[in-house]
Design a protein around this motif. Structure first.
Motif, PDB file in Angstrom:
ATOM      1  N   ARG A 158      83.252  -2.196   5.613  1.00  0.00           N
ATOM      2  CA  ARG A 158      82.473  -1.162   6.298  1.00  0.00           C
ATOM      3  C   ARG A 158      82.405   0.045   5.373  1.00  0.00           C
ATOM      4  N   GLY A 159      81.431   0.015   4.496  1.00  0.00           N
ATOM      5  CA  GLY A 159      81.315   1.071   3.498  1.00  0.00           C
ATOM      6  C   GLY A 159      80.732   2.352   4.081  1.00  0.00           C
ATOM      7  N   LYS A 160      80.328   3.222   3.188  1.00  0.00           N
ATOM      8  CA  LYS A 160      79.802   4.531   3.583  1.00  0.00           C
ATOM      9  C   LYS A 160      78.413   4.712   2.980  1.00  0.00           C
ATOM     10  N   ALA A 161      77.415   4.975   3.851  1.00  0.00           N
ATOM     11  CA  ALA A 161      76.051   5.244   3.396  1.00  0.00           C
ATOM     12  C   ALA A 161      75.788   6.739   3.439  1.00  0.00           C
ATOM     13  N   PHE A 162      74.895   7.199   2.568  1.00  0.00           N
ATOM     14  CA  PHE A 162      74.569   8.624   2.468  1.00  0.00           C
ATOM     15  C   PHE A 162      73.064   8.806   2.671  1.00  0.00           C
ATOM     16  N   ASN A 163      72.566   8.288   3.770  1.00  0.00           N
ATOM     17  CA  ASN A 163      71.115   8.271   3.992  1.00  0.00           C
ATOM     18  C   ASN A 163      70.646   9.278   5.037  1.00  0.00           C
ATOM     19  N   GLY A 164      71.560  10.033   5.622  1.00  0.00           N
ATOM     20  CA  GLY A 164      71.158  10.957   6.684  1.00  0.00           C
ATOM     21  C   GLY A 164      71.269  12.412   6.292  1.00  0.00           C
ATOM     22  N   ILE A 165      71.155  12.718   4.998  1.00  0.00           N
ATOM     23  CA  ILE A 165      71.363  14.076   4.507  1.00  0.00           C
ATOM     24  C   ILE A 165      70.047  14.848   4.541  1.00  0.00           C
ATOM     25  N   TYR A 166      70.074  16.077   5.038  1.00  0.00           N
ATOM     26  CA  TYR A 166      68.869  16.901   4.980  1.00  0.00           C
ATOM     27  C   TYR A 166      69.238  18.383   4.962  1.00  0.00           C
ATOM     28  N   LEU A 167      68.367  19.164   4.331  1.00  0.00           N
ATOM     29  CA  LEU A 167      68.430  20.619   4.340  1.00  0.00           C
ATOM     30  C   LEU A 167      67.468  21.135   5.391  1.00  0.00           C
ATOM     31  N   TYR A 168      67.788  22.267   6.023  1.00  0.00           N
ATOM     32  CA  TYR A 168      66.877  22.824   7.022  1.00  0.00           C
ATOM     33  C   TYR A 168      67.050  24.337   7.079  1.00  0.00           C
ATOM     34  N   GLY A 169      66.281  24.986   7.944  1.00  0.00           N
ATOM     35  CA  GLY A 169      66.314  26.438   8.083  1.00  0.00           C
ATOM     36  C   GLY A 169      65.142  27.136   7.429  1.00  0.00           C
ATOM     37  N   ALA A 170      64.275  26.382   6.720  1.00  0.00           N
ATOM     38  CA  ALA A 170      63.156  26.989   6.012  1.00  0.00           C
ATOM     39  C   ALA A 170      61.948  27.140   6.929  1.00  0.00           C
ATOM     40  N   GLN A 171      60.956  27.836   6.438  1.00  0.00           N
ATOM     41  CA  GLN A 171      59.673  27.912   7.120  1.00  0.00           C
ATOM     42  C   GLN A 171      58.819  26.711   6.712  1.00  0.00           C
ATOM     43  N   PRO A 172      57.914  26.264   7.566  1.00  0.00           N
ATOM     44  CA  PRO A 172      57.060  25.121   7.209  1.00  0.00           C
ATOM     45  C   PRO A 172      56.388  25.326   5.855  1.00  0.00           C
ATOM     46  N   GLU A 173      56.382  24.251   5.088  1.00  0.00           N
ATOM     47  CA  GLU A 173      55.724  24.213   3.776  1.00  0.00           C
ATOM     48  C   GLU A 173      56.473  24.970   2.683  1.00  0.00           C
ATOM     49  N   GLN A 174      57.632  25.583   3.003  1.00  0.00           N
ATOM     50  CA  GLN A 174      58.385  26.199   1.915  1.00  0.00           C
ATOM     51  C   GLN A 174      58.877  25.119   0.955  1.00  0.00           C
ATOM     52  N   LYS A 175      58.852  25.421  -0.329  1.00  0.00           N
ATOM     53  CA  LYS A 175      59.145  24.442  -1.364  1.00  0.00           C
ATOM     54  C   LYS A 175      60.650  24.300  -1.581  1.00  0.00           C
ATOM     55  N   LEU A 176      61.069  23.045  -1.856  1.00  0.00           N
ATOM     56  CA  LEU A 176      62.456  22.746  -2.205  1.00  0.00           C
ATOM     57  C   LEU A 176      62.459  21.925  -3.485  1.00  0.00           C
ATOM     58  N   THR A 177      63.293  22.320  -4.439  1.00  0.00           N
ATOM     59  CA  THR A 177      63.444  21.565  -5.682  1.00  0.00           C
ATOM     60  C   THR A 177      64.924  21.289  -5.911  1.00  0.00           C
ATOM     61  N   LEU A 178      65.292  20.003  -5.902  1.00  0.00           N
ATOM     62  CA  LEU A 178      66.655  19.629  -6.297  1.00  0.00           C
ATOM     63  C   LEU A 178      66.737  19.726  -7.812  1.00  0.00           C
ATOM     64  N   LEU A 179      67.780  20.397  -8.309  1.00  0.00           N
ATOM     65  CA  LEU A 179      67.922  20.621  -9.739  1.00  0.00           C
ATOM     66  C   LEU A 179      68.862  19.602 -10.365  1.00  0.00           C
ATOM     67  N   ALA A 180      68.679  19.374 -11.650  1.00  0.00           N
ATOM     68  CA  ALA A 180      69.644  18.563 -12.385  1.00  0.00           C
ATOM     69  C   ALA A 180      71.002  19.253 -12.308  1.00  0.00           C
ATOM     70  N   GLY A 181      72.042  18.468 -12.157  1.00  0.00           N
ATOM     71  CA  GLY A 181      73.383  19.044 -12.025  1.00  0.00           C
ATOM     72  C   GLY A 181      73.964  18.878 -10.644  1.00  0.00           C
ATOM     73  N   CYS A 182      73.170  18.378  -9.660  1.00  0.00           N
ATOM     74  CA  CYS A 182      73.738  18.054  -8.356  1.00  0.00           C
ATOM     75  C   CYS A 182      74.807  16.976  -8.533  1.00  0.00           C
ATOM     76  N   ARG A 183      75.834  17.028  -7.701  1.00  0.00           N
ATOM     77  CA  ARG A 183      76.932  16.077  -7.818  1.00  0.00           C
ATOM     78  C   ARG A 183      77.361  15.560  -6.446  1.00  0.00           C
ATOM     79  N   LEU A 184      77.861  14.301  -6.436  1.00  0.00           N
ATOM     80  CA  LEU A 184      78.486  13.701  -5.261  1.00  0.00           C
ATOM     81  C   LEU A 184      79.703  12.952  -5.760  1.00  0.00           C
ATOM     82  N   ARG A 185      80.865  13.254  -5.195  1.00  0.00           N
ATOM     83  CA  ARG A 185      82.090  12.615  -5.673  1.00  0.00           C
ATOM     84  C   ARG A 185      83.022  12.281  -4.517  1.00  0.00           C
ATOM     85  N   ALA A 186      83.829  11.244  -4.707  1.00  0.00           N
ATOM     86  CA  ALA A 186      84.895  10.911  -3.757  1.00  0.00           C
ATOM     87  C   ALA A 186      86.047  11.881  -3.964  1.00  0.00           C
ATOM     88  N   VAL A 187      86.660  12.329  -2.868  1.00  0.00           N
ATOM     89  CA  VAL A 187      87.715  13.348  -2.931  1.00  0.00           C
ATOM     90  C   VAL A 187      88.970  12.818  -2.244  1.00  0.00           C
TER      91      VAL A 187
END
Length: 781
Positions: free
Chosen positions: A455-484
């Motif tokens: 029973r592994g772990k999926a990361f498919n339900g992630i989202y950012l919110y709080g913006a106004q409609p049509e506001q732009k979002l750009t994920l930058l190089a350097g994002c990280r995800l790690r086991a802790v």
């Protein structure tokens, strides 16, 4: 009359039974030495073999006896004329022919710290019965700042090479405060009382009731939750994935943008896209990335593991208030991991710092109801109209002769009458646009959860919110995800006291550290199960006790210098293991932070140097480190040149909530205009836990001054004093210690009346009711 009781039963004694002269030992200096208190002192007595005594001793000469006296705890009391002079544990040393040739028992009665100091020496701070059960989240953190609680969570800045302050520009990377920025600090007062209560003693102390003592906190230490080291687990079943390219999307009509390939619209796709690159790894292939399944963690064995998300993104924004931007300011990472923060407005409000001929824009964020407004500048007694304002933003140029003026926005009320505008407004440099893009950096962790190979772990339900409609979002190089596998808790983690307490510190080391800071004395009343704890300087007072008639002038009077045997140079300080910030500070200064040296003038002192260093605490510097709240002073810990950022145990003074300027706002979780403030040294508020005087603030050496000056300049006398048993008992009792040990004693020595302080009772003759006492001459005499 002398009585000896074992476990409450009176023993038979010889008719000519006498007590050793050292049945009572009292030394004011040694009342501060916990190892001496722990060792205590003993006397040996001999009692005859009688029917009663044989039974009390358990018939030790019976070779077939199933039990032996010393296999069980036995409490002994020595009573003289109704006064208890000694109470402690009884040991049977030997059974043999006594002075009369008949069978006798040799007993040792030991009184000392076995009843509390010995217990504390064997217990870790984490073993203390300090009731604490909470869930780690923003509400707990904020509540800990103002309520009377045992644990407060305070912000820390970990030493780094990052500039401490940055000037806000359009390209500023906003660093968002999160749970990871807070560390547990424990109430010294509550912890001390809990430790003594656990040992079965009640603490009495005027000093511990003081506001300054109740403000003291020590840093906690998160407990490890894994049997293996973090590095070993990471090498076996860990991973760190990253993003190597930018990807953009826009907010939905609900202000949401997905970070998952499972959603086709308003989505950036997978949050991370590679495990190849500098600092990235994938141990045993436990993490997979695909367009079909998305991000998937499947360890080879069952693990308790959390996950750390390091987001770097660029969000479209709108300046919505002097302190806040509207944009992507919340993220959902799964159940119990919904993080809401604020995007701080990085642009400086210039209403108090206009430059002559500078170009500015005045922005109004509140409702004006269409009424006309004006901007007025004041410099000394000169007042000038800067601009009439009819819109929510107006540009103007500051007059050359009004540089440094203060500005006030006024709103029309009646004919020729304007009043100060009460809504939100600000003055910015003219280049500051109402809308634009800003980069954000935030690091978040989810609570540890059990993940199995099936029973592994999926990361498919992630989202950012709080913006106004049509506001732009750009994920930058350097994002990280790690086991802790770190013991540091995440959102929703259940916390108990054992999760926060230092494991490598004993209760006695903690109490000893407090004793070193404040030159404490510990006076125990075994009969009442009470301990009085006071600084020596607090015990001392000017009350005079007349003992002139008690002095036995016909017996030896011994004079000596108080300086004899005392180290000529002594240094008070904290532990030598310090962090990077303090190391650099010490390298730049002529003296070490926290240290104070005393050099005796008396040449009878021993020509040596003695360091009296705190066994537990390190000094702490504060730094202005947050670009969005540059006025906030935050404790700085760790070493930027070390691989790990350990928080060495430290003591600080908690000052409560400190206001920020009106143009600044604290971040998560309060988002208010004040922040929790703790410090080791603050010259403006007159606070210092340094031993030395620094920045105009008197240090903790003040708790040692009187004692050490007496050692330097006073003499001591040892004389015989008439003292009844009940008076001797009172001298050694915690209830009366403030009166008896702190008083000045008026003595008549060879016709000269002089004031002295009682230093020690060295012996006692019960038959004559005479004590040999050592006194030190009072400096004020």
């Amino acid at each position: 009359m002398i009585r000896l009781r074992i476990d409450g039963q009176e023993c038979d004694l010889y008719e000519d039974f006498t007590l050793p002269e050292k049945v009572v030992q009292l030394d004011v200096e040694r009342l501060g030495e916990l190892n001496t208190i722990r060792q205590g002192h003993s006397i040996e007595v001999e009692i005859p073999s009688t029917i009663k005594n044989d039974e009390l001793m358990g018939y030790p000469t019976d070779t077939k006896s199933a039990e032996h006296f010393n296999e069980s705890y036995h409490e002994a009391e020595v009573e003289v004329d109704g006064s208890i002079l000694l109470r402690g544990v009884a040991h049977l040393i030997k059974s043999s022919a006594g002075n009369s040739g008949a069978l006798a028992y040799r007993l040792r009665v030991h009184q000392g710290g076995v009843n509390w100091a010995e217990s504390m020496a064997r217990k870790s701070l984490s073993d203390t019965d300090l009731e604490y059960n909470e869930t780690f989240d923003g509400e707990l953190i904020q509540r800990s700042w103002s309520e009377d609680v045992a644990v407060r969570f305070l912000p820390l800045h970990y030493d780094s090479y990052t500039p401490e302050q940055e000037v806000a520009t359009l390209n500023t990377m906003l660093r968002i405060t999160t749970l990871d920025d807070y560390h547990p600090f424990v109430s010294v007062s509550k912890l001390t009382k809990a430790i003594f209560a656990q040992a079965g003693y009640e603490v009495e102390s005027d000093f511990m009731q003081s506001k300054e003592f109740k403000r003291l906190l020590i840093s906690g230490k998160y407990a490890s939750r894994n049997s293996f080291s973090e590095s070993r687990l990471a090498s076996f079943t860990g991973f760190e994935a990253g993003r190597d390219a930018e990807v953009s999307t826009t907010a939905s009509d609900r202000g949401v943008a997905w970070l998952s390939q499972a959603v086709l619209t308003n989505s950036t796709g997978n949050f991370v896209n590679t495990t190849q690159g500098e600092g990235l790894y994938n141990s045993n292939g436990v993490f997979s990335i695909s367009e079909e399944r998305g991000l998937w963690y499947h360890p080879k064995s069952t693990q308790m593991v959390g996950f750390e998300y390091e987001l770097r993104y660029k969000t479209g924004y709108k300046v919505s208030s002097p302190t806040r931007l509207t944009g992507f300011d919340s993220i959902y990472l799964g159940e119990n991991a919904d993080f809401q923060f604020e995007l701080p407005n990085p642009f400086k409000d210039c209403r108090e710092s206009l430059r002559g001929q500078g170009r500015y824009v005045c922005r109004i964020f509140g409702e004006t109801h269409g009424r006309s407004m004006r901007l007025v500048a004041t410099l000394g007694s000169t007042q000038r109209l800067l601009a009439d304002i009819y819109e929510h933003k107006s540009f103007f140029t500051a007059p050359e002769d009004m540089a440094g003026c203060s500005c006030e926005l006024q709103i029309y009320e009646t004919t020729d009458t304007y009043v100060p505008y009460q809504g939100e407004w600000a003055i910015y440099e003219s280049y500051v646009e109402e809308e634009g893009e800003v980069e954000v950096a935030i690091r978040l962790r989810t609570p540890a959860e059990e993940i199995t190979p099936t029973r592994g772990k999926a990361f498919n339900g992630i989202y950012l919110y709080g913006a106004q409609p049509e506001q732009k979002l750009t994920l930058l190089a350097g994002c990280r995800l790690r086991a802790v596998f770190s013991p540091v808790p995440a959102m929703g983690t259940a916390l108990s006291w054992s999760d926060l307490a230092p494991k490598d510190v004993t209760q006695l080391e903690f109490i000893e550290s407090l004793g070193q800071m404040f030159n404490l004395r510990f006076i125990t009343s075994e009969s009442e199960r009470k301990v009085r704890i006071e600084p020596l300087s607090s015990l001392r007072h000017d009350e005079v006790v007349d003992w002139r008639e008690r002095v036995i002038l016909s017996e030896e009077i011994s004079f000596s210098e108080a300086a004899e045997g005392v180290a000529r140079e002594r240094t008070l300080g904290y532990r030598t293991e310090v962090d990077g910030a303090v190391e650099r500070f010490n390298a730049e200064q002529t003296s070490r932070l926290g240290e104070w040296k005393y050099v005796m003038k008396n040449y009878l002192s021993t020509p040596s140097h003695k360091q009296i260093l705190n066994p537990l605490f390190s000094p702490t510097l504060t730094a202005q480190t947050k670009s969005d709240t540059p006025s906030a002073q935050i404790m700085q810990v760790g070493n930027r040149d070390a691989e790990s950022q350990n928080v060495t145990t430290r003591v600080v003074s908690y000052r409560g909530m400190k206001p920020l300027p009106t143009t600044q706002r604290w971040g998560y979780p309060s988002f208010g205009q004040e922040y929790p403030y703790a410090t080791f040294l603050d010259s403006e508020e007159g606070i210092s836990l340094c031993f030395e005087d620094r920045d105009g603030v008197v240090g903790l050496h003040r708790y040692y001054d009187q004692e050490w000056q007496e050692q330097d300049h006073s003499h001591e006398i040892t004389i015989s004093i008439k003292l009844l048993p009940h008076e001797l008992e009172e001298l050694c009792d915690a209830e009366s210690a403030k009166t008896t040990l702190g008083s000045q004693y008026l003595l008549n020595i060879s016709g000269e009346e002089t004031l002295y302080r009682l230093q020690a009772i060295e012996s006692y003759d019960k038959e004559r009711a005479v004590a040999r006492c050592r006194f030190r001459r009072a400096l004020n005499d």
